[in-house]
Write a protein that holds these residues in place. Structure first.
Motif, PDB file in Angstrom:
ATOM      1  N   GLY A   1      29.929  -1.364 -30.300  1.00 32.86           N
ATOM      2  CA  GLY A   1      29.525  -0.524 -29.174  1.00 32.86           C
ATOM      3  C   GLY A   1      28.751  -1.349 -28.171  1.00 32.86           C
ATOM      4  O   GLY A   1      27.964  -2.229 -28.551  1.00 32.86           O
ATOM      5  N   LEU A   2      28.964  -1.098 -26.875  1.00 33.91           N
ATOM      6  CA  LEU A   2      28.274  -1.839 -25.820  1.00 33.91           C
ATOM      7  C   LEU A   2      27.975  -0.907 -24.652  1.00 33.91           C
ATOM      8  O   LEU A   2      28.890  -0.300 -24.079  1.00 33.91           O
ATOM      9  N   LEU A   3      26.700  -0.789 -24.299  1.00 32.96           N
ATOM     10  CA  LEU A   3      26.265   0.001 -23.144  1.00 32.96           C
ATOM     11  C   LEU A   3      25.546  -0.930 -22.191  1.00 32.96           C
ATOM     12  O   LEU A   3      24.633  -1.654 -22.595  1.00 32.96           O
ATOM     13  N   VAL A   4      25.948  -0.925 -20.907  1.00 28.88           N
ATOM     14  CA  VAL A   4      25.385  -1.848 -19.929  1.00 28.88           C
ATOM     15  C   VAL A   4      24.947  -1.081 -18.685  1.00 28.88           C
ATOM     16  O   VAL A   4      25.412   0.035 -18.427  1.00 28.88           O
TER      17      VAL A   4
ATOM     18  N   GLY B   1      18.953   5.438 -13.068  1.00 32.83           N
ATOM     19  CA  GLY B   1      17.799   4.890 -12.375  1.00 32.83           C
ATOM     20  C   GLY B   1      16.837   4.227 -13.342  1.00 32.83           C
ATOM     21  O   GLY B   1      17.236   3.509 -14.265  1.00 32.83           O
ATOM     22  N   GLY B   2      15.537   4.507 -13.158  1.00 27.77           N
ATOM     23  CA  GLY B   2      14.526   3.895 -13.997  1.00 27.77           C
ATOM     24  C   GLY B   2      14.544   4.360 -15.435  1.00 27.77           C
ATOM     25  O   GLY B   2      13.877   3.773 -16.288  1.00 27.77           O
ATOM     26  N   ALA B   3      15.303   5.404 -15.739  1.00 26.09           N
ATOM     27  CA  ALA B   3      15.389   5.904 -17.115  1.00 26.09           C
ATOM     28  C   ALA B   3      16.603   5.350 -17.855  1.00 26.09           C
ATOM     29  O   ALA B   3      16.861   5.746 -18.994  1.00 26.09           O
ATOM     30  N   THR B   4      17.346   4.428 -17.243  1.00 29.19           N
ATOM     31  CA  THR B   4      18.606   3.959 -17.822  1.00 29.19           C
ATOM     32  C   THR B   4      18.428   3.406 -19.222  1.00 29.19           C
ATOM     33  O   THR B   4      19.188   3.735 -20.138  1.00 29.19           O
ATOM     34  N   ALA B   5      17.427   2.540 -19.430  1.00 30.12           N
ATOM     35  CA  ALA B   5      17.259   1.919 -20.748  1.00 30.12           C
ATOM     36  C   ALA B   5      17.004   2.968 -21.821  1.00 30.12           C
ATOM     37  O   ALA B   5      17.569   2.907 -22.926  1.00 30.12           O
ATOM     38  N   ASN B   6      16.151   3.963 -21.520  1.00 30.26           N
ATOM     39  CA  ASN B   6      15.868   5.028 -22.487  1.00 30.26           C
ATOM     40  C   ASN B   6      17.122   5.828 -22.818  1.00 30.26           C
ATOM     41  O   ASN B   6      17.394   6.146 -23.986  1.00 30.26           O
ATOM     42  N   VAL B   7      17.886   6.166 -21.792  1.00 28.66           N
ATOM     43  CA  VAL B   7      19.072   6.991 -22.006  1.00 28.66           C
ATOM     44  C   VAL B   7      20.131   6.218 -22.794  1.00 28.66           C
ATOM     45  O   VAL B   7      20.856   6.793 -23.615  1.00 28.66           O
ATOM     46  N   MET B   8      20.217   4.910 -22.566  1.00 33.72           N
ATOM     47  CA  MET B   8      21.145   4.090 -23.351  1.00 33.72           C
ATOM     48  C   MET B   8      20.854   4.219 -24.846  1.00 33.72           C
ATOM     49  O   MET B   8      21.767   4.406 -25.654  1.00 33.72           O
ATOM     50  N   VAL B   9      19.582   4.084 -25.207  1.00 35.50           N
ATOM     51  CA  VAL B   9      19.204   4.156 -26.623  1.00 35.50           C
ATOM     52  C   VAL B   9      19.501   5.550 -27.174  1.00 35.50           C
ATOM     53  O   VAL B   9      19.992   5.706 -28.302  1.00 35.50           O
ATOM     54  N   GLN B  10      19.229   6.577 -26.378  1.00 32.26           N
ATOM     55  CA  GLN B  10      19.522   7.947 -26.804  1.00 32.26           C
ATOM     56  C   GLN B  10      21.027   8.135 -27.027  1.00 32.26           C
ATOM     57  O   GLN B  10      21.458   8.695 -28.048  1.00 32.26           O
ATOM     58  N   TYR B  11      21.828   7.641 -26.102  1.00 33.55           N
ATOM     59  CA  TYR B  11      23.296   7.769 -26.199  1.00 33.55           C
ATOM     60  C   TYR B  11      23.815   6.975 -27.395  1.00 33.55           C
ATOM     61  O   TYR B  11      24.703   7.435 -28.129  1.00 33.55           O
ATOM     62  N   ALA B  12      23.245   5.774 -27.598  1.00 29.99           N
ATOM     63  CA  ALA B  12      23.660   4.956 -28.740  1.00 29.99           C
ATOM     64  C   ALA B  12      23.325   5.652 -30.054  1.00 29.99           C
ATOM     65  O   ALA B  12      24.130   5.645 -31.006  1.00 29.99           O
ATOM     66  N   ALA B  13      22.131   6.279 -30.121  1.00 30.42           N
ATOM     67  CA  ALA B  13      21.735   6.987 -31.339  1.00 30.42           C
ATOM     68  C   ALA B  13      22.704   8.136 -31.636  1.00 30.42           C
ATOM     69  O   ALA B  13      23.141   8.318 -32.784  1.00 30.42           O
TER      70      ALA B  13
ATOM     71  N   HIS C   1      27.178  -0.362 -34.818  1.00 30.27           N
ATOM     72  CA  HIS C   1      26.150  -1.203 -34.204  1.00 30.27           C
ATOM     73  C   HIS C   1      26.401  -1.234 -32.693  1.00 30.27           C
ATOM     74  O   HIS C   1      27.360  -1.839 -32.229  1.00 30.27           O
ATOM     75  N   VAL C   2      25.534  -0.564 -31.943  1.00 38.88           N
ATOM     76  CA  VAL C   2      25.698  -0.453 -30.487  1.00 38.88           C
ATOM     77  C   VAL C   2      24.654  -1.330 -29.801  1.00 38.88           C
ATOM     78  O   VAL C   2      23.445  -1.175 -30.044  1.00 38.88           O
ATOM     79  N   VAL C   3      25.114  -2.225 -28.941  1.00 35.63           N
ATOM     80  CA  VAL C   3      24.210  -3.035 -28.124  1.00 35.63           C
ATOM     81  C   VAL C   3      23.920  -2.297 -26.823  1.00 35.63           C
ATOM     82  O   VAL C   3      24.849  -1.867 -26.127  1.00 35.63           O
ATOM     83  N   CYS C   4      22.642  -2.144 -26.517  1.00 38.08           N
ATOM     84  CA  CYS C   4      22.207  -1.587 -25.236  1.00 38.08           C
ATOM     85  C   CYS C   4      21.563  -2.726 -24.454  1.00 38.08           C
ATOM     86  O   CYS C   4      20.599  -3.333 -24.934  1.00 38.08           O
TER      87      CYS C   4
END
Length: 233
Positions: free
Chosen positions: A42-45, A78-90, A100-103
């Motif tokens: 998994g990869l989120l960028v 926006g500024g919440a992108t990193a948090n939302v990535m982790v939430q989506y990966a979870a 195993h998802v890389v954010c």
């Protein structure tokens, strides 16, 4: 579970694009987790990593040679992108979409001899705003910090929040940075230092505002059952 962390060089680091910093951070995160590249499915960028021609993170996938992906997406909140990535990966690993998802979030806006404000000046805005878009500059609202200042002021009105509360966040962030050898600013900071910093957009001081930096950070989100036998506790 968070199983790996990778941080590239950070700050005024020139000569590389966002994709380079993202790749460096990902490689360090994979090594930190004790995984192989083929384990990543998994990869989120963030969009800045894969510009035109690399929609949805495909450019970075090709750059790294990730051939076993079951989840691939570019995210922008926006500024919440990193948090939302982790939430989506979870949510993705819980529901079996990936193991195993890389954010990763990376950016390279800084140029030599230019300040942080110049890095984003004019992005996404016409040179001469017109219509509804002209109301913000007409009332003196320039830059993202002014928008966050409005949100901060509303929070103060609703919940009794004070600048001491905001300052406690800034001081805590600096305490964590002091423990990270790759952090850009590690010198001690007190609440008095916070209050002495200049206003950027009231009620936000300079030390409320994040740095503009070149670099990248990646974390790996793994299924809990997979994480039990991995390198990091």
């Amino acid at each position: 579970a968070l199983t790996g962390l990778g941080i590239s060089e950070m700050g005024r680091v020139y000569g590389h694009d966002a994709q380079h910093f993202a790749a460096e951070a990902i490689q360090r995160a994979v090594a930190d987790a004790g995984l192989r590249k083929d384990d990543i499915d998994g990869l989120l960028v963030n969009p800045g990593v894969s510009p035109l021609g690399g929609m949805g993170g495909v450019g970075l996938q090709n750059y790294l040679g990730l051939t076993h992906l079951r989840l691939l997406s570019s995210m922008n909140v926006g500024g919440a992108t990193a948090n939302v990535m982790v939430q989506y990966a979870a949510m993705s690993v819980i529901h079996g979409m990936a193991n195993h998802v890389v954010c990763v979030f990376a950016d390279a806006p800084l140029q030599p001899d230019k300040g942080g404000g110049a890095a984003y000046a004019g992005m996404g805005r016409p040179t001469r705003p017109s219509g509804m878009g002209g109301l913000y500059p007409a009332f003196g609202v320039f830059g993202i910090n002014a928008h966050y200042a409005l949100a901060a002021r509303r929070h103060m009105a609703m919940y009794g929040t004070t600048n001491d509360h905001f300052g406690a966040i800034a001081v805590a962030e600096r305490q964590w940075a002091a423990m990270n050898p790759l952090a850009e600013h590690r010198e001690p900071m007190t609440l008095d230092d916070y209050h002495a910093s200049r206003w950027v957009a009231e009620p936000l001081h300079l030390l409320d505002c994040c740095l503009v930096s070149n670099g990248g950070v990646a974390v790996i989100v793994s299924r809990a059952d997979k994480a039990r036998d991995m390198r990091q506790p």
